[in-house]
Scaffold this motif. Structure first.
Motif, short mmCIF file in Angstrom:
data_model
loop_
_atom_site.label_atom_id
_atom_site.label_comp_id
_atom_site.label_asym_id
_atom_site.label_seq_id
_atom_site.Cartn_x
_atom_site.Cartn_y
_atom_site.Cartn_z
N LEU A 4 1.54 -22.11 13.31
CA LEU A 4 0.50 -22.25 14.33
C LEU A 4 -0.79 -21.55 13.90
CD1 LEU A 4 -0.48 -22.80 17.31
CD2 LEU A 4 0.43 -20.52 17.83
N TYR A 5 -0.68 -20.25 13.59
CA TYR A 5 -1.89 -19.51 13.24
C TYR A 5 -2.35 -19.82 11.83
CZ TYR A 5 -1.13 -17.10 17.64
OH TYR A 5 -0.96 -16.82 18.97
N GLY A 6 -1.44 -20.32 10.99
CA GLY A 6 -1.87 -20.82 9.69
C GLY A 6 -2.81 -22.00 9.84
N LEU A 7 -2.50 -22.91 10.78
CA LEU A 7 -3.36 -24.06 11.05
C LEU A 7 -4.71 -23.61 11.61
CD1 LEU A 7 -3.81 -27.12 11.35
CD2 LEU A 7 -2.74 -26.96 13.62
N VAL A 8 -4.67 -22.67 12.55
CA VAL A 8 -5.92 -22.17 13.14
C VAL A 8 -6.79 -21.53 12.06
CG1 VAL A 8 -6.90 -20.46 14.73
CG2 VAL A 8 -4.94 -21.85 15.44
N THR A 9 -6.18 -20.72 11.20
CA THR A 9 -6.93 -20.07 10.13
C THR A 9 -7.51 -21.08 9.16
OG1 THR A 9 -5.46 -18.15 10.30
CG2 THR A 9 -6.82 -18.31 8.33
N LEU A 10 -6.72 -22.10 8.84
CA LEU A 10 -7.20 -23.15 7.94
C LEU A 10 -8.40 -23.88 8.55
CD1 LEU A 10 -6.66 -24.65 5.26
CD2 LEU A 10 -5.20 -26.23 6.56
N ALA A 11 -8.32 -24.17 9.83
CA ALA A 11 -9.43 -24.85 10.51
C ALA A 11 -10.70 -24.02 10.44
CB ALA A 11 -9.05 -25.14 11.97
N VAL A 12 -10.55 -22.70 10.57
CA VAL A 12 -11.71 -21.80 10.50
C VAL A 12 -12.26 -21.75 9.08
CG1 VAL A 12 -12.40 -19.38 10.64
CG2 VAL A 12 -11.05 -20.40 12.49
N MET A 13 -11.37 -21.58 8.09
CA MET A 13 -11.81 -21.44 6.71
C MET A 13 -12.44 -22.73 6.17
SD MET A 13 -8.65 -19.24 5.08
CE MET A 13 -9.36 -19.30 3.44
N MET A 14 -11.91 -23.89 6.59
CA MET A 14 -12.42 -25.16 6.10
C MET A 14 -13.60 -25.67 6.92
SD MET A 14 -10.52 -25.69 3.50
CE MET A 14 -10.95 -27.38 3.10
N ASN A 15 -14.03 -24.86 7.89
CA ASN A 15 -15.19 -25.20 8.72
C ASN A 15 -15.00 -26.52 9.46
OD1 ASN A 15 -17.70 -24.42 9.73
ND2 ASN A 15 -18.82 -25.65 8.22
N TRP A 16 -13.76 -26.75 9.92
CA TRP A 16 -13.48 -27.95 10.70
C TRP A 16 -14.08 -27.86 12.10
CZ3 TRP A 16 -7.51 -28.36 9.47
CH2 TRP A 16 -7.36 -28.72 8.12
N VAL A 17 -14.31 -26.62 12.56
CA VAL A 17 -14.77 -26.41 13.93
C VAL A 17 -16.28 -26.14 13.90
CG1 VAL A 17 -14.40 -25.14 16.07
CG2 VAL A 17 -12.55 -25.32 14.39
N PRO A 18 -17.11 -27.02 14.47
CA PRO A 18 -18.56 -26.78 14.46
C PRO A 18 -18.92 -25.59 15.35
CG PRO A 18 -18.03 -28.67 15.85
CD PRO A 18 -16.75 -28.28 15.16
N ASP A 19 -19.98 -24.89 14.96
CA ASP A 19 -20.46 -23.77 15.76
C ASP A 19 -20.90 -24.26 17.13
OD1 ASP A 19 -20.00 -22.30 13.53
OD2 ASP A 19 -22.06 -21.62 13.24
N ALA A 20 -20.59 -23.47 18.14
CA ALA A 20 -21.02 -23.81 19.50
C ALA A 20 -22.48 -23.45 19.68
CB ALA A 20 -20.16 -23.07 20.52
N PRO A 21 -23.23 -24.22 20.47
CA PRO A 21 -24.63 -23.83 20.75
C PRO A 21 -24.66 -22.56 21.57
CG PRO A 21 -23.94 -25.65 22.17
CD PRO A 21 -22.82 -25.44 21.18
N MET A 22 -25.76 -21.85 21.46
CA MET A 22 -25.93 -20.65 22.26
C MET A 22 -25.90 -21.00 23.74
SD MET A 22 -26.09 -17.90 20.46
CE MET A 22 -26.79 -16.76 21.65
N PRO A 23 -25.23 -20.19 24.57
CA PRO A 23 -25.20 -20.48 26.01
C PRO A 23 -26.60 -20.42 26.61
CG PRO A 23 -24.31 -18.28 25.54
CD PRO A 23 -24.49 -18.96 24.22
N LEU A 24 -26.81 -21.25 27.64
CA LEU A 24 -28.11 -21.30 28.30
C LEU A 24 -28.40 -19.96 28.98
CD1 LEU A 24 -27.93 -24.87 29.89
CD2 LEU A 24 -29.18 -24.17 27.82
N LEU A 25 -29.65 -19.55 28.91
CA LEU A 25 -30.05 -18.28 29.50
C LEU A 25 -30.59 -18.50 30.90
CD1 LEU A 25 -31.96 -16.75 26.44
CD2 LEU A 25 -29.60 -16.28 27.15
N ALA A 26 -30.33 -17.55 31.75
CA ALA A 26 -30.89 -17.60 33.10
C ALA A 26 -32.39 -17.30 33.03
CB ALA A 26 -30.17 -16.58 33.99
N ALA A 27 -33.09 -17.69 34.09
CA ALA A 27 -34.54 -17.48 34.14
C ALA A 27 -34.86 -16.00 33.98
CB ALA A 27 -35.09 -18.00 35.46
#
Length: 511
Positions: free
Chosen positions: A171-194
């Motif tokens: 399980l965590y081998g797959l998660v680590t592989l996904a991170v190392m191979m950059n399969w997961v795109p970076d999330a955009p920065m959360p919207l800021l309040a006024a």
């Protein structure tokens, strides 16, 4: 335990384990403690660094150094289990006294129950956000099987850890592989309040580095009161140096791995709930994989929940026995477990509706370190440098006329002095709300760097060593030798196998 059928409920709790029942093997300790840290909760330790301005790289470095530092203390405590055949906190009666140990017991109960409370809050919040699950249903679904494991006891705990390890590595081998191979795109920065300021980019700062180091160190120092509970079924002549090395490698390698994954999730996905982040990682492979990742993550975590319940039960029984002597029967074990479960369920259900789970986690880890550091310093100083592994085991169970007394004023004074010395160095920061909870004057003078844990280790250890000069060790050794002559099964292990003789200048642990 070869005298009981494999399906039997464990018969022991806070009592001495006879040599005839010590059937564990040294090879089981490494995988056991590897899995203890190979969990989603350890990933949340990697969330601390980004919450205080560290990049993933600096978080990984600080977290790895911290987890290795904390594991040293954990591993040294583990060597006491086979040598004495006792739960960790029973042995603490030598330093704090038969009744005085209650102070240390309350601190460790706070740790054991606190871990499960934070764990359950994270699970309830994550599964509610992902699937809309009712928090009470989640709490019961997690607690019931973990409680059964804790009641069955030591042998079943080891078996469950073995099977959980087989599931968690892929399980965590797959998660680590996904991170190392950059399969997961970076999330955009959360919207800021006024009116909300744009946060500074993550990088390096000393405050964040030390905060992450302390959080990781506290995570494994918090295991110190556990380790003997699970190493006391090893034969008493188990080589302590090898045991220390096995525990250290198991707990530190998995801890560093999970902290690294958590640091990436926090930095790149801006994650605040680890289960939601893991689901997101799984979904990059396939939508079904996200569900599988979360489901297996919860399943393999059940033995760790059980471990916390089991050790909290031992602590509760020791606390009650320190006030009024009790027989450690199966019924007493089950009643103690029921108390622990009710405490955990009540607090976790009351907290799960809060949106400050990560804030509570960060503060909890730091405060936990403050409470445990003086105890671990006193306990290890006594074991390795004062009494050098020589204890009168029957006297740990004697309420009156015990060799160690009802109130161990040396240990209690050392704990108190060490804790008080730490207070000016406290630095408690809420990384989520980005505000200081408490800053001691000396921590502020040092630029908001928290070295309270280091001060506590040094002060408590040195004070206890100095106060212990008045202990009549010759009289204690005479009592121990009489016990060993009349009750040879109460010997405190093979002196040749005692640890750290070359490092500490100790060539013979007998006197």
């Amino acid at each position: 335990m070869d005298t009981l059928p494999k399906s039997a409920v464990e018969g022991h709790s806070i009592d001495f384990i006879p040599e005839s029942e010590r059937t564990d093997k040294l090879s089981s300790q490494g995988p056991f403690w590897f899995l203890g840290n190979f969990t989603f909760f350890t990933m949340t330790i990697g969330f601390v660094g980004p919450s205080v301005g560290l990049s993933a790289l600096w978080t990984i470095l600080a977290g790895t150094l911290g987890i290795m530092f904390g594991t040293l203390f954990m591993a040294f405590h583990g060597s006491q289990g086979p040598h004495l055949g006792l739960p960790q906190m029973i042995q603490s009666r030598a330093q704090f006294g038969y009744r005085g140990v209650i102070l240390a017991l309350l601190a460790t109960l706070f740790v054991f129950a606190g871990f499960n409370i934070v764990n359950m809050v994270l699970m309830m919040q994550g599964l509610k956000e992902l699937f809309g699950f009712n928090p009470l249903v989640v709490a019961l679904a997690v607690t019931v099987p973990a409680t059964v494991l804790a009641i069955l006891g030591h042998d079943w705990m080891h078996r469950s850890f073995k099977w959980a390890l087989f599931l968690s590595i892929p399980l965590y081998g797959l998660v680590t592989l996904a991170v190392m191979m950059n399969w997961v795109p970076d999330a955009p920065m959360p919207l800021l309040a006024a009116g909300e300021a744009t946060p500074a980019p993550l990088g390096f700062n000393w405050t964040g580095f030390i905060t992450q180091f302390a959080a990781a160190a506290s995570y494994n120092i918090a295991y110190a009161p556990y380790v003997s509970d699970y190493s006391r079924y090893l034969p008493k002549n188990t080589h302590s140096g090898k045991l220390i090395a096995v525990v250290f490698l198991g707990a530190s390698l998995s801890g560093a791995w999970m902290i690294a994954v958590g640091a990436w999730l926090a930095d790149h996905l801006h994650a605040s709930n680890v289960l939601v982040a893991l689901s997101q990682v799984g979904n990059t492979v396939s939508p079904l994989m996200g569900i599988v990742v979360v489901g297996v993550t919860i399943l393999v975590f059940l033995p760790v929940i059980a471990m916390n319940i089991y050790s909290a039960k031992l602590t509760t029984l020791t606390c009650v026995d320190s006030i009024k002597h009790i027989e450690p029967t199966r019924r007493a074990r089950i009643l103690a477990i029921a108390f622990v479960i009710l405490l955990q369920l009540g607090v976790s259900l009351s907290l799960q509706g809060s949106d400050k789970g990560l804030s509570v986690l960060g503060i909890y880890l730091v405060v936990m370190l403050y409470f445990l550091v003086p105890w671990t310093a006193v306990n290890l100083t006594d074991y390795f440098f004062v009494r050098k592994g020589r204890y009168a085991i029957p006297h740990f169970f004697t309420p009156h006329d015990s060799l160690y007394g009802s109130w161990g004023m040396r240990g209690l004074a050392s704990y108190a002095i060490g804790f008080v010395a730490m207070i000016p160095f406290f630095y408690i920061f809420d990384g989520v709300a980005q505000k200081e909870v408490y800053v001691g004057p000396l921590a502020k003078a040092l630029g908001n760097i928290d070295i309270a844990w280091l001060v506590g280790l040094i002060v408590s250890g040195l004070v206890y060593y100095w106060l212990s000069r008045s202990i009549d060790l010759k009289n204690e050794e005479a009592v121990i030798q009489r016990i060993e002559l009349t009750h040879p099964h109460f010997t405190t292990g093979d002196k040749a196998a005692m640890p750290l003789a070359p490092l500490s200048g100790i060539t013979n642990f007998g006197r």
